[in-house]
Every structure is written in C-alpha cells, then in structure tokens.
Write a protein that holds these residues in place. Structure first.
Motif, PDB file in Angstrom:
ATOM      1  N   SER A 127      -0.102  -0.942  -0.511  1.00 25.68           N
ATOM      2  CA  SER A 127      -0.193  -0.004   0.236  1.00 25.68           C
ATOM      3  C   SER A 127       0.999   1.022  -0.150  1.00 25.68           C
ATOM      4  O   SER A 127       0.408   2.125  -0.648  1.00 25.68           O
ATOM      5  N   TRP A 128       2.430   1.371   1.272  1.00 24.97           N
ATOM      6  CA  TRP A 128       2.893   2.817   0.826  1.00 24.97           C
ATOM      7  C   TRP A 128       3.890   2.555  -0.468  1.00 24.97           C
ATOM      8  O   TRP A 128       3.397   3.282  -0.841  1.00 24.97           O
ATOM      9  N   PHE A 129       4.229   1.182  -0.951  1.00 26.70           N
ATOM     10  CA  PHE A 129       5.121   1.882  -1.904  1.00 26.70           C
ATOM     11  C   PHE A 129       3.441   2.357  -3.117  1.00 26.70           C
ATOM     12  O   PHE A 129       3.915   2.903  -4.057  1.00 26.70           O
ATOM     13  N   ARG A 130       2.620   1.921  -3.439  1.00 23.96           N
ATOM     14  CA  ARG A 130       1.635   2.163  -4.624  1.00 23.96           C
ATOM     15  C   ARG A 130       1.281   3.791  -4.484  1.00 23.96           C
ATOM     16  O   ARG A 130       0.844   4.275  -5.025  1.00 23.96           O
ATOM     17  N   ALA A 131       1.190   3.654  -2.568  1.00 25.52           N
ATOM     18  CA  ALA A 131       0.809   4.988  -2.450  1.00 25.52           C
ATOM     19  C   ALA A 131       1.710   6.770  -3.112  1.00 25.52           C
ATOM     20  O   ALA A 131       1.300   8.178  -3.595  1.00 25.52           O
ATOM     21  N   PHE A 132       2.913   6.067  -2.721  1.00 26.32           N
ATOM     22  CA  PHE A 132       4.292   6.879  -3.791  1.00 26.32           C
ATOM     23  C   PHE A 132       4.310   6.470  -5.238  1.00 26.32           C
ATOM     24  O   PHE A 132       5.256   6.669  -5.810  1.00 26.32           O
ATOM     25  N   GLY A 133       3.862   5.463  -5.483  1.00 29.30           N
ATOM     26  CA  GLY A 133       3.296   5.460  -7.184  1.00 29.30           C
ATOM     27  C   GLY A 133       4.165   3.889  -7.832  1.00 29.30           C
ATOM     28  O   GLY A 133       4.353   4.313  -8.706  1.00 29.30           O
ATOM     29  N   GLY A 134       4.976   3.615  -6.668  1.00 31.55           N
ATOM     30  CA  GLY A 134       5.754   2.832  -6.734  1.00 31.55           C
ATOM     31  C   GLY A 134       4.968   1.737  -7.531  1.00 31.55           C
ATOM     32  O   GLY A 134       4.190   1.327  -7.572  1.00 31.55           O
ATOM     33  N   GLU A 135       5.750   0.543  -7.553  1.00 32.75           N
ATOM     34  CA  GLU A 135       4.321  -0.938  -7.917  1.00 32.75           C
ATOM     35  C   GLU A 135       6.224  -2.574  -7.414  1.00 32.75           C
ATOM     36  O   GLU A 135       7.243  -1.718  -8.014  1.00 32.75           O
ATOM     37  N   VAL A 136       6.059  -3.425  -7.875  1.00 35.45           N
ATOM     38  CA  VAL A 136       6.599  -5.167  -7.036  1.00 35.45           C
ATOM     39  C   VAL A 136       6.665  -5.430  -8.607  1.00 35.45           C
ATOM     40  O   VAL A 136       7.774  -6.387  -8.730  1.00 35.45           O
ATOM     41  N   ALA A 137       6.191  -5.654  -9.634  1.00 36.70           N
ATOM     42  CA  ALA A 137       6.301  -6.733 -11.004  1.00 36.70           C
ATOM     43  C   ALA A 137       5.862  -4.984 -11.962  1.00 36.70           C
ATOM     44  O   ALA A 137       4.363  -4.452 -11.892  1.00 36.70           O
ATOM     45  N   ALA A 138       5.600  -6.118 -13.058  1.00 44.28           N
ATOM     46  CA  ALA A 138       5.968  -5.693 -14.440  1.00 44.28           C
ATOM     47  C   ALA A 138       6.402  -6.747 -15.338  1.00 44.28           C
ATOM     48  O   ALA A 138       7.198  -7.182 -14.760  1.00 44.28           O
ATOM     49  N   GLU A 139       5.737  -6.570 -16.743  1.00 43.69           N
ATOM     50  CA  GLU A 139       6.387  -7.769 -17.106  1.00 43.69           C
ATOM     51  C   GLU A 139       6.115  -8.936 -16.875  1.00 43.69           C
ATOM     52  O   GLU A 139       6.956  -9.871 -17.532  1.00 43.69           O
TER      53      GLU A 139
ATOM     54  N   ASP B 134      10.065  -6.240  -9.557  1.00 39.33           N
ATOM     55  CA  ASP B 134      11.286  -5.517  -9.742  1.00 39.33           C
ATOM     56  C   ASP B 134      10.274  -4.713  -8.952  1.00 39.33           C
ATOM     57  O   ASP B 134       9.603  -3.916  -8.668  1.00 39.33           O
ATOM     58  N   PHE B 135      11.775  -5.280  -7.788  1.00 38.01           N
ATOM     59  CA  PHE B 135      11.275  -4.199  -6.271  1.00 38.01           C
ATOM     60  C   PHE B 135      12.114  -3.190  -6.045  1.00 38.01           C
ATOM     61  O   PHE B 135      12.173  -2.460  -5.641  1.00 38.01           O
ATOM     62  N   GLU B 136      12.856  -3.237  -7.307  1.00 38.21           N
ATOM     63  CA  GLU B 136      13.884  -1.514  -6.619  1.00 38.21           C
ATOM     64  C   GLU B 136      13.771  -0.060  -7.844  1.00 38.21           C
ATOM     65  O   GLU B 136      14.561   0.155  -8.485  1.00 38.21           O
ATOM     66  N   LEU B 137      12.596  -0.635  -7.414  1.00 36.09           N
ATOM     67  CA  LEU B 137      12.188   1.539  -8.236  1.00 36.09           C
ATOM     68  C   LEU B 137      12.162   2.197  -7.185  1.00 36.09           C
ATOM     69  O   LEU B 137      12.122   1.829  -6.051  1.00 36.09           O
ATOM     70  N   GLU B 138      12.929   2.996  -7.695  1.00 33.77           N
ATOM     71  CA  GLU B 138      12.709   4.530  -7.366  1.00 33.77           C
ATOM     72  C   GLU B 138      11.765   4.690  -6.049  1.00 33.77           C
ATOM     73  O   GLU B 138      11.597   5.791  -5.401  1.00 33.77           O
ATOM     74  N   GLU B 139      10.620   4.443  -6.604  1.00 36.40           N
ATOM     75  CA  GLU B 139       9.304   5.050  -6.036  1.00 36.40           C
ATOM     76  C   GLU B 139       9.167   4.286  -5.065  1.00 36.40           C
ATOM     77  O   GLU B 139       8.449   5.251  -3.748  1.00 36.40           O
TER      78      GLU B 139
ATOM     79  N   MET C 172     -11.577   0.247  -6.079  1.00 37.53           N
ATOM     80  CA  MET C 172     -10.347  -0.720  -5.845  1.00 37.53           C
ATOM     81  C   MET C 172      -9.877  -1.255  -7.424  1.00 37.53           C
ATOM     82  O   MET C 172     -10.488  -1.682  -8.673  1.00 37.53           O
ATOM     83  N   GLY C 173      -8.061  -1.113  -7.278  1.00 40.57           N
ATOM     84  CA  GLY C 173      -7.197  -1.443  -8.602  1.00 40.57           C
ATOM     85  C   GLY C 173      -7.121  -2.954  -8.647  1.00 40.57           C
ATOM     86  O   GLY C 173      -7.335  -3.637  -7.774  1.00 40.57           O
ATOM     87  N   ASN C 174      -5.865  -2.982  -9.401  1.00 44.79           N
ATOM     88  CA  ASN C 174      -5.130  -4.833  -9.207  1.00 44.79           C
ATOM     89  C   ASN C 174      -4.516  -4.655  -8.752  1.00 44.79           C
ATOM     90  O   ASN C 174      -3.323  -3.929  -8.017  1.00 44.79           O
ATOM     91  N   TYR C 175      -3.492  -5.559  -8.245  1.00 43.60           N
ATOM     92  CA  TYR C 175      -2.377  -6.472  -7.949  1.00 43.60           C
ATOM     93  C   TYR C 175      -1.758  -7.406  -8.548  1.00 43.60           C
ATOM     94  O   TYR C 175      -2.153  -7.427  -9.718  1.00 43.60           O
TER      95      TYR C 175
END
Length: 465
Positions: free
Chosen positions: A251-263, A267-272, A414-417
């Motif tokens: 939740s905190w990651f997403r609140a700052f525009g972050g994410e942990v998965a892509a494609e 990918d945990f090491e995002l700037e956000e 509500m969005g997705n995860y």
C-alpha cells in the motif's frame, strides 16, 4: 538478526507460507466523519467487459445434473467456514437440479494447496476450489482449471449484462488473464489506515490527511504531545504504529507511485518504492512512527498512543471492542494510504472450477452462481465483516459500522495487484523485508536489493512459485 541470515531463513521457509490478498485504488469523494469531503482524485474506468453474445456449447444437458454430488474445498476457518457449509446445505435442499454439495475445509490455504498438489493428475480434485486468485494462476499453469467464460455467457445458466455490471470492474478483472476467466470473486477485504478522528480534531486537524505531507504533520503533532511531559520513555509514541504486513508495505509503495511487478516478473528496486521507505524512515527518525512489541495495536489507537495504525476489514470489530474496553468516546474511521496519490490494498478468495466432466463443471458453476447472488453476498458480508463483490449487496448489509460504511464507499475504485502465481512468495518477502527495514535499520537500497535477490532465487528453485 543480520540481514543475510534473515533473508536466508526467509528463503528456506517462505515456500510453505500462504496468505490472503489485496488491491490498489484511488478513492472517489469519500465523506469524512464530520461531514466534510476528501479531495476528489482521478479514477480508473469501471466499465465491465461485455458478455460474449455467442451462445457457448457446455456439452451437457440438465438431465445429467440430476442426482449429482459435488464437493467444494476451501481454506477458510471460523464463522465463514460454518456459513459456507450452511449455504451448501441450503442449496442442496432447494436447487431444481437435484445437486448435492459437500464442503470440505482445510486448515488453511497452505493445506488446501498441498491437498490439490497431492491430487497430481486432477482426478481426485473437487468440482470447486475457493482460494486466492494467484493460486489459481499456479493451478492454471498445471492445466487443472476449466475456463469460466462459457458458463458466464451461457444464455440459460450464465450472467446477464446487468449481472456483469453489478460486479466492480477492478475486482471482476482480478481473475481474468488475457481474456481467460479463471475464477469468480467470492468476497473481499481491504488493508486500510485506522485513524482516531476525535484526537485529530483536538490536535487542530479538521480534515483527514490527503497527502504524505499532511499525514506527516498529523503524526508528528500527535507525537509532540508526548514530548511535552517529563517522561522521556514515552517520547516515541503518538504517530503511526509500523507493522510488517505485506499489504501495508505494498500500500505504501503504491501510494508513492511504486510497484513490485511488471511484464510478468518482479522488480522491487524502483525509485518510487525507495521514496516510500524514505518517507517512513524519516517519520520514525523524527519520532512520528514507532514499532510495538504487542501482537495487536488496537489498544494503542483506543488509548491515544497512536493516531494511526493499520488493519483490515475483519479487524474493525476488534478495534471497536478496544475503544469500548478503554471507556473511550473517540470516533475513528478508515482511510486510504496517502502519498503522491491515495492507495488501498484489498484482497479475498475466488471460486475456480477444476477440470472434471462437463456435467460436474456445470453443477459446480450453478452453485458458484448461487453463492455470488446479491442475497448470499449480503449474508457473507454480514458474517465476515468483509465487502461483498456486488454493488447491489452493499446497500443490503444490515447495521454496518461507520468504518465499514467508509470502506464500502471505496469499492468502485479498487484496482488490481500483481497477477502472478509467484506473488504468493513475493508478498511474504515484501512484508518481512519491509518490517526488518525498521527493526535492523537497513538502508533502502540494501533491503530492496535483498528482496529482489531472494525472490529471484526462490522463483528459480521453484518455477511454479
């Protein structure tokens, strides 16, 4: 515990763990307890996918349903397990096809997963599985599940377009991958901030925090109260109680525009993500966020030792009980996580249909369709404290708490995860790494890098995880 030892221990144990799930969204204009309004934010489309117009061939007649006995396996416990068994008995006595449903509950989701794994070819599988969406993705990789689109679009047995529109689109899409439907949502909870409104008002704040900076001001104002007395031992109280729940971290990651998965990978090491950790770390350094050794933090919110804690919908009753036990008249509510945007994580199980036979699959579908009717969704929500997955059921819930009502206004947003089978593992790594970031005083770079390394290693050893 040294960081490398911590992650090694996690890598050896995380394969056997499982948990519930969650989602991210931006809220609509949400009423505050005193009648004010939160700042409106852009919202995603909530238009459901249209039901296909071509009638599918289910390959079975209703005569083949007569006298069938089917089974449902689940990993629920307590009142929800009892309710599910009761509803199965009711359906068995009243359905027009003569279908009998037997329900088998496993100790937890890990035990359910192991039971399915031991079935090997699928011949011993039940007709219905109730589990998390990411678990269904793993079972789909093993070709264990039947696609549900033909049942949904059946003119005789499926959903109408009105039925489809009654499901929040974001929740509905959780069980859909590349147009293939692997499940039907059963019930949903949410990870939220619990917020002592009465105390915030006394501190001079008339509105709930909308941004990270507003959150900081309120948390630090609560902490400042404890710094005014001569007792130095309480100087860390007052703000946010930190915890290691994976959905709190996400939740905190997403609140700052972050994410942990892509494609299709993690990918945990995002700037956000690093920005979220920076924000929380600075809060703690300033005394505006703190860790507790207690198993729960309800009494801290009730006793005004914390202005904010985190919890899910099933914990609302416990928080209200703590308020009562403290003899407090404080009003509290639930909030999204504030950052550069407001975010919330929601989660819950879904129904899946294992591949059995055309008749048994149809019988399983008919029970699922009955379970997700508005009436039964209302019963389930009242029993669990969770949110129904149909809009029409929201207004049918009797005597909801004001906190549940506040959460229900957020359903449409509500969005997705991460829609990855490996999310079962990755979310555990996320939660443990997040908590140890504070406990061990790690740098954001090192903890994100170790999260990434650990999830990569485990996924390489267990590709289906």
């Amino acid at each position: 515990m040294p960081m490398k030892r911590f992650f090694l221990t996690l890598a050896l144990s995380v394969f056997w763990l499982s948990a519930c799930v969650e989602i991210v969204y931006l809220p609509l204009d949400t009423p505050t307890p005193d009648g004010g309004e939160s700042t409106p934010l852009p919202v995603p489309s909530n238009t459901p996918a249209p039901i296909p117009t071509q009638a599918p061939d289910l390959g079975v007649s209703t005569e083949a349903l007569q006298g069938l006995t089917i089974s449902l396996w689940h990993g629920l416990d307590g009142s929800q397990a009892r309710l599910l068994a009761q509803m199965a008995a009711e359906f068995s006595l009243t359905n027009p096809w003569g279908i009998t449903v037997q329900v088998r509950g496993w100790e937890n989701l890990s035990a359910l997963e192991e039971a399915v794994r031991s079935s090997q070819t699928g011949e011993g599988l039940p007709e219905i599985l109730l589990s998390m969406p990411e678990q269904a993705l793993a079972w789909d990789e093993e070709s264990l599940l039947a696609e549900m689109n033909p049942y949904i679009s059946s003119p005789e047995f499926g959903f109408t377009q009105a039925d489809s529109n009654d499901f929040p689109a974001s929740i509905w899409r959780q069980d859909e991958v590349d147009g293939r439907r692997l499940g039907i949502p059963a019930i949903r909870s949410a990870r939220l901030l619990f917020y002592n409104v009465s105390w915030a008002r006394e501190l001079g704040f008339e509105q709930e925090p909308q941004t990270a900076e507003e959150f900081r001001k309120q948390a630090c104002a609560a902490n400042a109260i404890f710094r005014q007395d001569a007792d130095e031992a309480n100087d860390g109280y007052g703000g946010l109680v930190l915890d290691g729940d994976p959905w709190t971290a996400y939740s905190w990651f997403r609140a700052f525009g972050g994410e942990v998965a892509a494609e299709g990978t993690f990918d945990f090491e995002l700037e956000e993500n690093g920005a979220a950790l920076d924000f929380l770390s600075e809060l703690r350094e300033d005394g505006c966020a703190w860790l507790t050794s207690d198993l729960t933090a309800y009494h801290h919110l009730a006793g005004r030792k914390a202005l904010f804690i985190t919890g899910n919908l099933s914990e609302i009753a416990a928080q209200n009980a703590a308020i009562l036990a403290a003899g407090s008249q404080d009003v509290w509510t639930v909030l999204p996580f504030p950052g550069t945007q407001r975010a919330v994580i929601a989660y819950g199980p879904s129904f899946a249909l294992p591949k059995t036979s055309p008749a048994r699959q149809l019988a399983g579908w008919l029970f699922i369709r009955w379970l997700v009717s508005s009436e039964n969704q209302t019963r389930w929500a009242e029993e669990s404290g969770f949110l129904p997955v149909r809009f029409s059921a929201l207004d049918l819930v009797r005597n909801p708490s004001m906190q549940w009502q506040a959460a229900s206004t957020l359903v449409q947003q509500m969005g997705n995860y991460p829609q990855l089978a490996a999310w079962r593992t990755a979310r555990r790594i996320l939660g443990d790494g997040f908590y140890n970031f504070f406990v061990l005083g790690l740098s954001k770079e090192s903890v994100l890098a170790e999260m990434q390394k650990t999830v990569d290693q485990i996924n390489a050893q267990n590709p289906q995880e």
